[in-house]
Design a protein around this motif. Structure first.
Motif, PDB file in Angstrom:
ATOM      1  N   TRP A  52      76.903  41.668  60.424  1.00  0.00           N
ATOM      2  CA  TRP A  52      76.665  40.632  61.489  1.00  0.00           C
ATOM      3  C   TRP A  52      75.998  39.281  60.873  1.00  0.00           C
ATOM      4  N   ARG A  53      76.299  38.317  61.389  1.00  0.00           N
ATOM      5  CA  ARG A  53      75.851  36.961  60.485  1.00  0.00           C
ATOM      6  C   ARG A  53      74.734  36.349  61.722  1.00  0.00           C
ATOM      7  N   LYS A  54      75.133  36.311  62.929  1.00  0.00           N
ATOM      8  CA  LYS A  54      74.817  35.089  63.791  1.00  0.00           C
ATOM      9  C   LYS A  54      73.359  35.741  64.624  1.00  0.00           C
ATOM     10  N   ILE A  74      68.089  33.850  57.477  1.00  0.00           N
ATOM     11  CA  ILE A  74      68.666  33.169  58.708  1.00  0.00           C
ATOM     12  C   ILE A  74      69.997  33.750  59.030  1.00  0.00           C
ATOM     13  N   HIS A  75      70.756  34.140  57.910  1.00  0.00           N
ATOM     14  CA  HIS A  75      72.039  34.816  58.385  1.00  0.00           C
ATOM     15  C   HIS A  75      71.772  36.382  58.168  1.00  0.00           C
ATOM     16  N   ALA A  76      72.096  37.342  59.251  1.00  0.00           N
ATOM     17  CA  ALA A  76      71.676  38.401  59.297  1.00  0.00           C
ATOM     18  C   ALA A  76      72.231  39.349  58.112  1.00  0.00           C
ATOM     19  N   ARG A  77      73.357  39.405  57.690  1.00  0.00           N
ATOM     20  CA  ARG A  77      73.984  40.334  56.686  1.00  0.00           C
ATOM     21  C   ARG A  77      73.556  39.843  55.356  1.00  0.00           C
ATOM     22  N   GLU A  78      72.991  38.727  55.163  1.00  0.00           N
ATOM     23  CA  GLU A  78      72.583  38.408  53.567  1.00  0.00           C
ATOM     24  C   GLU A  78      71.328  38.921  53.186  1.00  0.00           C
ATOM     25  N   TRP A  79      71.224  40.414  53.053  1.00  0.00           N
ATOM     26  CA  TRP A  79      70.030  41.406  52.948  1.00  0.00           C
ATOM     27  C   TRP A  79      69.260  40.927  51.684  1.00  0.00           C
ATOM     28  N   PRO A 105      72.939  30.303  63.310  1.00  0.00           N
ATOM     29  CA  PRO A 105      71.744  29.754  63.336  1.00  0.00           C
ATOM     30  C   PRO A 105      71.749  28.580  62.377  1.00  0.00           C
ATOM     31  N   ASN A 106      72.547  28.709  61.348  1.00  0.00           N
ATOM     32  CA  ASN A 106      72.470  27.493  60.239  1.00  0.00           C
ATOM     33  C   ASN A 106      73.632  26.463  60.506  1.00  0.00           C
ATOM     34  N   ARG A 107      73.892  26.360  61.721  1.00  0.00           N
ATOM     35  CA  ARG A 107      74.829  25.384  62.170  1.00  0.00           C
ATOM     36  C   ARG A 107      74.282  24.710  63.436  1.00  0.00           C
ATOM     37  N   ASN A 108      72.964  25.083  63.930  1.00  0.00           N
ATOM     38  CA  ASN A 108      72.516  25.036  65.375  1.00  0.00           C
ATOM     39  C   ASN A 108      71.429  24.095  65.353  1.00  0.00           C
ATOM     40  N   THR A 149      83.247  33.684  52.540  1.00  0.00           N
ATOM     41  CA  THR A 149      82.653  32.141  51.945  1.00  0.00           C
ATOM     42  C   THR A 149      83.434  31.513  52.443  1.00  0.00           C
ATOM     43  N   GLU A 150      82.856  30.252  52.578  1.00  0.00           N
ATOM     44  CA  GLU A 150      83.541  29.020  53.426  1.00  0.00           C
ATOM     45  C   GLU A 150      84.622  28.455  52.544  1.00  0.00           C
ATOM     46  N   VAL A 151      85.632  28.013  53.339  1.00  0.00           N
ATOM     47  CA  VAL A 151      86.955  27.555  52.653  1.00  0.00           C
ATOM     48  C   VAL A 151      86.287  26.127  52.003  1.00  0.00           C
ATOM     49  N   PRO A 179      81.869  20.250  53.637  1.00  0.00           N
ATOM     50  CA  PRO A 179      81.008  19.524  54.839  1.00  0.00           C
ATOM     51  C   PRO A 179      80.633  20.682  55.781  1.00  0.00           C
ATOM     52  N   ALA A 180      79.204  20.864  55.972  1.00  0.00           N
ATOM     53  CA  ALA A 180      79.024  21.639  57.100  1.00  0.00           C
ATOM     54  C   ALA A 180      77.800  21.213  57.763  1.00  0.00           C
ATOM     55  N   SER A 181      77.572  20.751  58.955  1.00  0.00           N
ATOM     56  CA  SER A 181      76.554  20.152  59.265  1.00  0.00           C
ATOM     57  C   SER A 181      75.611  20.952  60.279  1.00  0.00           C
ATOM     58  N   PHE A 185      66.714  30.720  51.621  1.00  0.00           N
ATOM     59  CA  PHE A 185      67.653  31.497  50.752  1.00  0.00           C
ATOM     60  C   PHE A 185      68.638  32.334  51.721  1.00  0.00           C
ATOM     61  N   HIS A 186      69.753  32.102  51.079  1.00  0.00           N
ATOM     62  CA  HIS A 186      71.087  32.604  51.489  1.00  0.00           C
ATOM     63  C   HIS A 186      71.728  33.429  50.533  1.00  0.00           C
ATOM     64  N   SER A 187      72.660  34.260  50.919  1.00  0.00           N
ATOM     65  CA  SER A 187      73.693  34.620  49.678  1.00  0.00           C
ATOM     66  C   SER A 187      75.072  34.618  50.243  1.00  0.00           C
ATOM     67  N   TYR A 188      76.204  34.666  49.448  1.00  0.00           N
ATOM     68  CA  TYR A 188      76.186  34.760  48.015  1.00  0.00           C
ATOM     69  C   TYR A 188      76.900  33.555  47.538  1.00  0.00           C
ATOM     70  N   TYR A 215      69.190  28.240  48.132  1.00  0.00           N
ATOM     71  CA  TYR A 215      69.733  29.012  47.132  1.00  0.00           C
ATOM     72  C   TYR A 215      70.874  29.776  48.072  1.00  0.00           C
ATOM     73  N   GLU A 216      72.081  29.867  47.386  1.00  0.00           N
ATOM     74  CA  GLU A 216      72.974  31.158  47.780  1.00  0.00           C
ATOM     75  C   GLU A 216      72.761  31.933  46.464  1.00  0.00           C
ATOM     76  N   LEU A 217      72.076  33.119  46.686  1.00  0.00           N
ATOM     77  CA  LEU A 217      71.721  34.133  45.549  1.00  0.00           C
ATOM     78  C   LEU A 217      72.969  34.927  45.094  1.00  0.00           C
TER      79      LEU A 217
HETATM   80  O1  0X9 Z   1      77.277  28.223  55.643  1.00  0.00           O
HETATM   81  C1  0X9 Z   1      75.954  28.373  55.502  1.00  0.00           C
HETATM   82  O2  0X9 Z   1      75.377  28.229  56.356  1.00  0.00           O
HETATM   83  C2  0X9 Z   1      75.494  28.631  53.983  1.00  0.00           C
HETATM   84  N1  0X9 Z   1      76.588  29.534  53.274  1.00  0.00           N
HETATM   85  S1  0X9 Z   1      76.699  31.214  53.802  1.00  0.00           S
HETATM   86  O3  0X9 Z   1      77.745  31.750  53.076  1.00  0.00           O
HETATM   87  N2  0X9 Z   1      75.143  32.017  53.335  1.00  0.00           N
HETATM   88  O4  0X9 Z   1      76.620  31.312  55.132  1.00  0.00           O
HETATM   89  C3  0X9 Z   1      75.387  27.326  53.096  1.00  0.00           C
HETATM   90  C4  0X9 Z   1      74.180  26.920  53.491  1.00  0.00           C
HETATM   91  C5  0X9 Z   1      74.136  25.350  53.348  1.00  0.00           C
HETATM   92  N3  0X9 Z   1      73.659  24.621  54.761  1.00  0.00           N
HETATM   93  C6  0X9 Z   1      74.807  24.339  55.258  1.00  0.00           C
HETATM   94  N4  0X9 Z   1      76.079  24.519  55.263  1.00  0.00           N
HETATM   95  N5  0X9 Z   1      74.415  23.391  56.162  1.00  0.00           N
END
Ligand code: 0X9
Ligand code: ZN
Length: 414
Positions: free
Chosen positions: A227-229, A171-176, A242-245, A54-56, A349-351, A295-298, A370-372
């Motif tokens: 794996w996530r990316k 979009i994140h591989a391991r989030e089955w 791919p969710n920072r790109n 999880t993100e800090v 913050p995550a862009s 849809f993401h998790s978790y 959604y973070e499932l």
């Molecule tokens: O960090 C992410 O991309 C998402 N969390 S995850 O644990 N599934 O990796 C959150 C998605 C929210 N969107 C952004 N952070 N831009």
């Protein structure tokens, strides 16, 4: 002699496949209370040896970190020294991985949602589903991958000219659980007899993509469950997040410019063929979209744009009300509780994420992520007996989201 040689070769081939093992890996949970503690974790998050699940964050949400056996002592000591009490959340990641059943899709549209399915099986199921619903369902290609795969989805439309809803999974591989949620939604749109959901299902033209990172998803089945990316080669490191790109405040916050990092934003916005091609697909729908759902998790969160600022931009206030209605409905069936907020306030913050780009480009009224399930007991390794409950409560929440959205004039149902 020749036979022995061949057998040896076969045995070597099996070993050489090099499947990542996680024996003795633990997931620790920390609950940082001070800025110093947060900063320490943020600093550690740059290390390639630790896998932050999880993100800090600055929202009081605990932080989960997977640590390999040889680092556990030093890690625990560092935490204790800084006044954090690391709780062991997952004793042995490998044994959890091994309890996770993977089903084989047997054809005849017999997907059960009591298993997770490989990319090949999901794609077979999409094709069978389209074939069984001619004129309503068609397989669409939302993009391509660095390894030459297609990002396949389905378009579901009972008639033409309807407003559009896009659903992005995996979009994140391991989030089955994410692809498993999207295939469930597809099936519900086609088969549900619940009048409330039927109304939602029949009001739109749907574009649903179970796996928007197919290379990564495939890799979690063949080589590394965590794996996530993407799988693009960057020097000696592989993959960008791919969710920072996406080209939305790219590389500004909550992302890394280090190719080995799990949140590597890539060398430039849309460097990944996955995000660039999929964003082009979305652009063809553009202002026809009423909703974009990712849809993401978790962590059990409902996230709104944006990630670069916690400012309540666009229709934040209305979306908070719509989101709360969705989460009230979600909790009704099994008592599952989700938190809501924009990305920057609810996590950190995550862009450069997909929902920010969609909102920024098209001002689509309903844009959510959604973070499932769950909140960390199993994390990315959500047991298969939770797939259906998770999916049911998501359908409940989607109904409420669209019904509440109609009150604001964002959608028209019926
Ligand atoms: O960090 C992410 O991309 C998402 N969390 S995850 O644990 N599934 O990796 C959150 C998605 C929210 N969107 C952004 N952070 N831009
Ligand atoms: Zn994710």
């Amino acid at each position: 002699m020749k036979l022995i040689f061949l057998l040896l070769l076969a045995a070597w081939g099996v070993c050489a496949e090099d499947v990542a093992k996680f024996d003795g890996y633990k997931v620790f949970r920390m609950s940082p209370k001070t800025q110093e503690q947060n900063d320490l974790l943020l600093n550690l998050a740059t290390s390639d040896d630790l896998d932050f699940w999880t993100e800090v964050n600055n929202a009081g949400i605990p932080v989960d970190v997977m640590v390999k056996p040889e680092d556990q002592k030093a890690f625990t000591n560092a935490m204790l020294k800084n006044g954090m009490n690391p709780e062991i959340y997952i004793e042995d990641v490998q044994s959890l991985i091994e309890t996770q059943t993977v089903g084989r899709y047997a054809g005849e549209r017999a997907m059960t949602w009591t298993n997770y399915y490989s990319l090949t099986d999901i794609y077979k199921w999409l094709a069978d589903t389209a074939a069984a619903n001619p004129g309503v369902v068609s397989v669409v290609v939302g993009g391509t991958t660095s390894q030459g795969r297609q990002i396949r989805g389905v378009k579901i439309a009972k008639s033409s000219g309807k407003r559009v809803v896009v659903v992005e999974g995996g979009i994140h591989a391991r989030e089955w659980i994410s692809p498993a949620t999207v295939t469930w939604i597809i099936n519900e749109i086609l088969t549900s007899t619940d009048p409330a959901f039927r109304k939602v299902a029949d009001s739109f033209e749907w574009h649903l993509f179970p796996s928007t990172n197919p290379d990564g998803y495939e890799f979690t089945f063949t080589s590394n469950r965590m794996w996530r990316k993407t799988r693009t080669q960057y020097g000696s490191c592989i993959g960008a997040d791919p969710n920072r790109n996406w080209n939305a405040h790219w590389m500004e916050q909550g992302t890394s410019n280090q190719p080995c990092s799990d949140t590597y934003g890539g060398p430039r916005a849309f460097s990944e063929i996955e995000t660039s091609s999929f964003s082009s697909y979305i652009r063809t729908l553009g202002s026809r979209m009423d909703a974009y759902i990712s849809f993401h998790s978790y962590s059990q969160l409902l996230l709104l744009p944006y990630g670069h600022t916690s400012a309540p931009l666009d229709n934040y206030t209305q979306m908070m009300q719509i989101g709360r209605a969705a989460l009230t409905a979600l909790a009704r069936r099994y008592g599952t509780s989700y938190q809501i907020g924009n990305i920057a306030e609810a996590i950190y913050p995550a862009s450069g994420g997909s929902i920010d780009w969609v909102k920024q480009e098209f001002k689509t009224p309903i844009v959510v992520c959604y973070e499932l399930r769950d909140t960390g007991r199993y994390g990315f390794l959500l047991p298969t007996n939770q797939i259906i409950p998770n999916n049911q409560e998501i359908i409940d929440s989607l109904i409420a989201m669209f019904v509440e959205g109609e009150k604001f004039g964002y959608v028209t149902l019926g």
